[in-house]
Design an enzyme around this catalytic site. Structure first.
Site, mmCIF file in Angstrom:
data_model
loop_
_atom_site.group_PDB
_atom_site.id
_atom_site.type_symbol
_atom_site.label_atom_id
_atom_site.label_comp_id
_atom_site.label_asym_id
_atom_site.label_seq_id
_atom_site.Cartn_x
_atom_site.Cartn_y
_atom_site.Cartn_z
ATOM 1 N N GLN A 24 0.809 -1.216 0.000
ATOM 2 C CA GLN A 24 0.000 0.000 0.000
ATOM 3 C C GLN A 24 0.837 1.258 0.000
ATOM 4 O O GLN A 24 0.344 2.351 -0.312
ATOM 5 C CB GLN A 24 -0.931 0.027 1.215
ATOM 6 N N CYS A 75 -5.215 0.703 3.428
ATOM 7 C CA CYS A 75 -5.269 -0.715 3.811
ATOM 8 C C CYS A 75 -6.646 -1.312 3.577
ATOM 9 O O CYS A 75 -6.784 -2.464 3.183
ATOM 10 C CB CYS A 75 -4.876 -0.875 5.273
ATOM 11 N N HIS A 129 -6.229 -0.950 11.328
ATOM 12 C CA HIS A 129 -5.616 -1.494 10.114
ATOM 13 C C HIS A 129 -6.484 -2.605 9.543
ATOM 14 O O HIS A 129 -6.931 -3.500 10.268
ATOM 15 C CB HIS A 129 -4.227 -2.030 10.463
ATOM 16 N N ASN A 189 -0.906 -9.232 4.981
ATOM 17 C CA ASN A 189 -0.797 -7.789 5.155
ATOM 18 C C ASN A 189 -0.557 -7.128 3.799
ATOM 19 O O ASN A 189 -0.399 -7.815 2.780
ATOM 20 C CB ASN A 189 0.347 -7.466 6.127
#
Length: 372
Positions: free
Chosen positions: A153, A159, A304, A325
């Site tokens: 990102q 996110c 997040h 992630n």
């Protein structure tokens, strides 16, 4: 009820700068000199590995001091032989405050939360939850081919868009057998109030809002047709939906919020498909996580958006959730983290709050896939 917006990194004197910071007094031993020189060499190697440079000697010296602090912290934690280990990554020269600002974990522009949608598309449903005996012992959608490679990102609080595309990519692959990388940039540029959405580009957003926007707009374009650039520009761009056609079949007919604070509910959902989840990611051990099952201090201040892609148990008997992630493969375990699983974490809210706000999109004729 209010939910926090989620996700709410510019380096450009290489080499000799560090030397100016690694000074040794005339009374220092040769061993101490060698140690300092070795640490300076490690720092320069870290800079090269992550393509990081600094504009001034002072800037680089400050970064080296922070890197050293994190270096010794990594050694200290790893010496404890915990269930997880820490390691250097591109965030190693950042203190916790700098790290939070870089990945924009606490939002921007004043956006701190948003009322849960109330439109007919929204569905807060208590799905049938399978008992442990009826669930597979483990599931890994990466191995099963329903997860695209880890993305990055960059320095944009987007996110939420990566979690959204990950969930849609997963269920689309499960239904069609075709793994397609979908466009985060389209969400960052277009899922806002100007175009009928409720998210805020690089200043944060919510996966449920994004599912709604994708449904209303007939799906998402591919990553190739609408590539991601906000990680470099650090801002959203102009919406360019006319540059591409949405992938047919990627518009959800609804989304489902997983029953909160329930491992059984989360595991049931994961037995069907990858799941969008919100977590707290601002802890130092999370910043420097490298491998193993993360059972360290991690609260429930959700900041997040990530993607849960499976669960299982290690050979040592540690239960975990596998999470993808969006900080590139240089962070964590090739871009993934294994979060501890079980009721002991945060009073049942899950490690890093993973069980608090999970959801998944439903595509047409979505049924539970027979598992291996």
């Amino acid at each position: 009820m209010f939910f926090p917006l989620l996700c709410l990194i510019a380096f450009t004197c290489v080499g000799s700068c560090v030397g100016s910071q690694v000074s040794v007094s005339s009374s220092s031993s040769s061993a101490s000199s060698n140690k300092d020189a070795s640490l300076g060499t490690l720092f320069r190697q870290w800079m090269n590995d992550h393509n990081i440079s600094y504009e001034t000697v002072v800037e680089e010296g400050d970064a080296f001091d922070t890197w050293l602090d994190n270096h010794f912290y990594i050694m200290q934690v790893n010496a404890l032989n915990l269930t997880y280990s820490l390691g250097h990554n591109r965030f190693s020269a950042m203190d916790p405050s700098q790290f939070r600002d870089w990945v924009r974990l606490h939002g921007g522009g004043g956006y701190r939360g948003l009322v849960v949608p109330s439109d007919p598309f929204y569905l807060r449903r208590r799905d049938h939850i399978l008992g442990e005996a009826d669930l597979p012992a483990s599931i890994d959608w990466v191995q099963l081919g329903a997860v695209t490679p880890v993305k990055d990102q960059g320095q944009c609080g987007s996110c939420w868009s990566f979690s959204t595309t990950g969930a849609l990519e997963g269920i689309y692959a499960i239904k069609t057998g075709d793994l397609v990388s979908l466009s985060e940039q389209e969400l960052v540029d277009c899922d806002n109030y100007a175009y009928g959405g409720k998210d805020h580009g690089c200043n944060g957003g919510l996966m449920d809002n994004a599912f709604t926007w994708v449904q209303k707009n007939g799906g998402l374009c591919t990553e190739i047709d609408y590539p991601y650039i906000s990680g470099v520009t650090k801002t959203s761009g102009s919406c360019q939906r006319d540059r591409c056609e949405p992938v047919e079949g990627t518009a959800p007919i609804k989304y489902v919020d997983v029953t909160a604070n329930s491992d059984a509910a989360m595991m049931t959902a994961l037995s069907m498909q990858p799941v969008s989840v919100a977590i707290e990611a601002d802890q130092r051990d999370f910043q420097l996580y490298k491998s193993g099952v993360f059972t360290g201090t991690c609260g429930t201040n959700l900041d997040h958006g990530v993607l849960a892609v499976g669960y299982g148990t290690t050979e040592d008997g540690l239960d975990f959730y596998k999470v993808k992630n969006s900080w590139s493969t240089t962070w964590g375990d090739e871009g993934y983290i294994y979060l501890g699983r079980g009721a002991k974490f945060n009073g049942g809210a899950g490690q890093c709050g993973i069980l608090m706000e999970a959801s998944y999109p439903v595509l047409g004729n979505n049924v539970m896939k027979e598992l291996l």
